[in-house]
Design a protein around this motif. Structure first.
Motif, short mmCIF file in Angstrom:
data_model
loop_
_atom_site.label_atom_id
_atom_site.label_comp_id
_atom_site.label_asym_id
_atom_site.label_seq_id
_atom_site.Cartn_x
_atom_site.Cartn_y
_atom_site.Cartn_z
N LYS A 70 2.63 21.49 3.43
CA LYS A 70 3.09 20.12 3.22
C LYS A 70 4.44 20.08 2.50
O LYS A 70 5.32 19.29 2.84
CB LYS A 70 2.05 19.34 2.40
CG LYS A 70 0.76 19.05 3.16
CD LYS A 70 1.00 18.16 4.36
CE LYS A 70 -0.29 17.84 5.08
NZ LYS A 70 -0.06 17.00 6.28
N ILE A 74 9.54 18.84 3.11
CA ILE A 74 10.52 18.10 2.30
C ILE A 74 11.93 18.60 2.63
O ILE A 74 12.17 19.80 2.74
CB ILE A 74 10.23 18.28 0.80
CG1 ILE A 74 8.82 17.82 0.45
CG2 ILE A 74 11.25 17.52 -0.05
CD1 ILE A 74 8.42 18.08 -0.98
N ASP A 103 13.85 12.38 -7.95
CA ASP A 103 13.49 12.22 -6.54
C ASP A 103 12.71 13.43 -6.04
O ASP A 103 11.75 13.28 -5.27
CB ASP A 103 14.75 12.02 -5.69
CG ASP A 103 15.43 10.69 -5.98
OD1 ASP A 103 14.76 9.80 -6.53
OD2 ASP A 103 16.63 10.56 -5.66
N GLN A 106 9.12 13.26 -7.23
CA GLN A 106 8.34 12.27 -6.50
C GLN A 106 7.99 12.76 -5.10
O GLN A 106 6.86 12.56 -4.61
CB GLN A 106 9.11 10.95 -6.42
CG GLN A 106 8.31 9.80 -5.85
CD GLN A 106 7.03 9.53 -6.62
OE1 GLN A 106 7.05 9.43 -7.85
NE2 GLN A 106 5.91 9.44 -5.92
N LYS A 107 8.93 13.42 -4.44
CA LYS A 107 8.66 13.94 -3.10
C LYS A 107 7.56 15.00 -3.12
O LYS A 107 6.69 15.03 -2.25
CB LYS A 107 9.94 14.53 -2.50
CG LYS A 107 10.99 13.49 -2.14
CD LYS A 107 12.25 14.14 -1.61
CE LYS A 107 13.30 13.08 -1.26
NZ LYS A 107 14.55 13.71 -0.77
N ARG A 109 5.19 15.28 -5.41
CA ARG A 109 3.91 14.61 -5.71
C ARG A 109 3.32 13.98 -4.45
O ARG A 109 2.10 14.07 -4.21
CB ARG A 109 4.14 13.53 -6.77
CG ARG A 109 4.37 14.07 -8.17
CD ARG A 109 4.24 12.96 -9.21
NE ARG A 109 4.53 13.45 -10.56
CZ ARG A 109 5.69 13.27 -11.18
NH1 ARG A 109 6.66 12.62 -10.57
NH2 ARG A 109 5.87 13.74 -12.40
N ASP A 110 4.18 13.35 -3.64
CA ASP A 110 3.68 12.72 -2.41
C ASP A 110 3.09 13.75 -1.46
O ASP A 110 2.01 13.52 -0.87
CB ASP A 110 4.82 11.96 -1.72
CG ASP A 110 5.31 10.77 -2.55
OD1 ASP A 110 4.55 10.31 -3.43
OD2 ASP A 110 6.44 10.31 -2.30
N LYS A 111 3.75 14.87 -1.30
CA LYS A 111 3.25 15.89 -0.39
C LYS A 111 1.99 16.56 -0.91
O LYS A 111 1.08 16.89 -0.13
CB LYS A 111 4.34 16.95 -0.15
CG LYS A 111 5.55 16.43 0.62
CD LYS A 111 5.14 15.92 2.01
CE LYS A 111 6.34 15.40 2.79
NZ LYS A 111 5.96 14.88 4.12
N ASP A 113 -0.24 15.10 -2.77
CA ASP A 113 -1.32 14.13 -2.55
C ASP A 113 -1.83 14.20 -1.12
O ASP A 113 -3.05 14.08 -0.87
CB ASP A 113 -0.81 12.71 -2.84
CG ASP A 113 -0.62 12.47 -4.33
OD1 ASP A 113 -1.22 13.22 -5.13
OD2 ASP A 113 0.14 11.55 -4.70
N LEU A 114 -0.94 14.41 -0.17
CA LEU A 114 -1.37 14.54 1.24
C LEU A 114 -2.15 15.82 1.47
O LEU A 114 -3.05 15.87 2.31
CB LEU A 114 -0.14 14.51 2.16
CG LEU A 114 0.63 13.18 2.23
CD1 LEU A 114 1.88 13.35 3.09
CD2 LEU A 114 -0.25 12.07 2.80
N LYS A 116 -4.18 17.23 -0.62
CA LYS A 116 -5.48 17.24 -1.30
C LYS A 116 -6.64 17.17 -0.32
O LYS A 116 -7.72 17.69 -0.59
CB LYS A 116 -5.56 16.08 -2.29
CG LYS A 116 -4.74 16.27 -3.55
CD LYS A 116 -4.90 15.08 -4.48
CE LYS A 116 -4.06 15.25 -5.73
NZ LYS A 116 -4.19 14.07 -6.63
#
Length: 456
Positions: A70, A74, A103, A106-107, A109-111, A113-114, A116
């Motif tokens: 994941k 990025i 930034d 945050q990127k 963290r978003d990946k 979360d996906l 998980k």
């Protein structure tokens, strides 16, 4: 040169300008924040995922690889490095230096979360951090004495509250000591006997240990908020909580577990001189004056010593302000040494007055530099200090050449005004060319890539 003619024609204005530069330079020098290293952002994000009791091979397959897949999506990622060890997956994501670190965080963290949904549910929550030099401790305050760890922890918490009130403090972390905790030791056999689960016990305690809002009530012209306090004040209440009712008989927590008011399991241990102690790790905000913060902490320590119980020993270690003071002192010594050496050498060849002009240029130029450094938002750190020392040599060379040429015209019979004008105009281009040549040797450092390039 037009600048030389203008300066000679407006001497009072130049003297006033010099005075302003001296005053502003001293103010800038005193107020400049002191740090050991420049405040730069490291474009590296660390993702740590604990999965206790799992072998390194399984960590790599179940945790590391799904997160890596994941994170690779990025943009602006320069390199990904991972380590899978027993019970821990660590992924280091390095971005291009020009990216904004917020930034990037945050990127990631978003990946994560996906990712998980692709890793086992019983893994711990991934921890995502950036590498920030400003978050390294600037000082450790160790508290020891002839007391138990509970008392030392209380003293340490008092110090923590006082230190956190200092402007520029980011965080104070306590290591060592003991913290009170209510332990509920559940008997597994009794739990099975009553056909209960751990979830039943947990939910019972959570439901009872809360304050419930009760709305509002109007009394005359006044309106009162109603709340039902239910948080535990004493441990004795917990054993009598009802977990379940079977055949009309309540099952209390004391029927299936032992309730103990004890201490949390120690995750950190601090020792000094073979004795247990509590250690306070102090971190400052980026750009804050390290020396002022260190002095304020030491002042608080000295003030509080007299109020502490007899036998308490407070020791300050890992004080980074000492290194900063040493660097600033070295700069001042170099300036003063250069001042006297220039005066001594030039006095032997050109006389006292000419050597004095060169010597005055050294502190004046440094003070102007401090004004510019503060205007650019830099701190007084090792890179800036060493740069100033390096530039000191170039400045002295140019000053010697300029004063010597003016002195030559003076000996030829020209007046002071004419000697200054001719001497400066004749060598202005040569001095400028020699200075630009030196700058060109260092100019490629501007294009130095990576983290080291950010430093330089």
């Amino acid at each position: 040169m037009h600048l030389t003619k203008f300066s000679l024609a407006h001497k009072p204005s130049i003297f006033v300008l010099i005075f302003i530069f001296v005053v502003m330079g001293f103010i800038s020098y005193v107020s400049l924040p002191r740090e050991s290293a420049p405040a730069i952002s490291i474009p590296i994000v660390l993702v740590s995922t604990p999965y206790f009791g799992v072998s390194p091979g399984d960590i790599e397959t179940l945790v590391t690889q799904p997160i890596e897949r994941k994170v690779k999506e990025i943009a602006d990622v320069k390199e990904i490095r991972s380590t899978s060890s027993e019970g821990m997956s660590t992924i280091e994501v390095e971005f291009n230096p020009d990216i904004d670190i917020d930034d990037a965080l945050q990127k990631v963290r978003d990946k994560v979360d996906l990712a998980k949904s692709e890793i086992p549910e019983d893994t711990e929550e991934p921890i995502i951090n950036e590498i920030n030099f400003s978050e390294f401790p600037i000082m450790l305050v160790n508290i020891s004495g002839n007391f138990d760890l509970v008392k030392l922890k209380e003293i340490g918490e008092d110090f923590e509250d006082k230190i956190e009130t200092i402007p520029g403090i980011l965080d104070v972390t306590i290591s060592g000591g003991l913290e009170r905790e209510v332990k509920i030791n559940v008997d597994l056999e009794k739990l099975k006997h009553y056909n209960l689960s751990f979830t039943d016990v947990i939910e019972t305690i959570q439901d009872e240990n809360k304050t419930i809002p009760g709305g509002s009530i109007e009394v005359g012209n006044l309106k009162y908020l109603v709340r039902i306090p239910g948080e535990f004040k004493q441990v004795d209440i917990i054993p009598d909580l009802v977990v379940k009712v079977m055949d009309g008989s309540p099952i209390h927590i004391k029927d299936i577990a032992d309730v103990e008011y004890s201490y949390k399991e120690r995750s950190t241990i601090a020792r000094e001189g073979g004795r247990n102690c509590v250690s306070l790790s102090v971190k400052k905000r980026s750009g804050a004056n390290l020396i002022e913060i260190a002095d304020e902490i030491k002042r608080i320590v000295e003030e509080e010593k007299a109020k502490l119980p007899s036998g308490t020993v407070i020791t300050v270690t890992a004080d980074r302000s000492k290194d900063i003071r040493t660097m600033v002192s070295d700069l001042e010594n170099n300036i003063v040494s250069g001042l006297f050496l220039v005066i001594g050498v030039l006095f032997a060849f050109l006389g006292f007055r000419n050597s004095l002009f060169v010597a005055v240029a050294i502190p004046l130029s440094m003070l102007i530099s401090f004004i510019i450094i503060q205007a650019l938002g830099y701190t007084l750190n090792m890179i800036v200090l060493f740069s100033l020392i390096l530039a000191l040599g170039m400045m002295v060379d140019n000053a010697i050449v300029l004063v010597e040429n003016i002195y030559r015209h003076r000996e030829e019979g020209y007046k002071a005004f004419e000697s200054s004008e001719k001497g400066a105009s004749e060598i202005a281009r040569a001095i400028t060319a020699s200075t630009v040549t030196t700058l060109c040797a260092f100019a490629p450092m501007i294009f130095w890539p990576g983290i080291m390039g950010e430093f330089m």
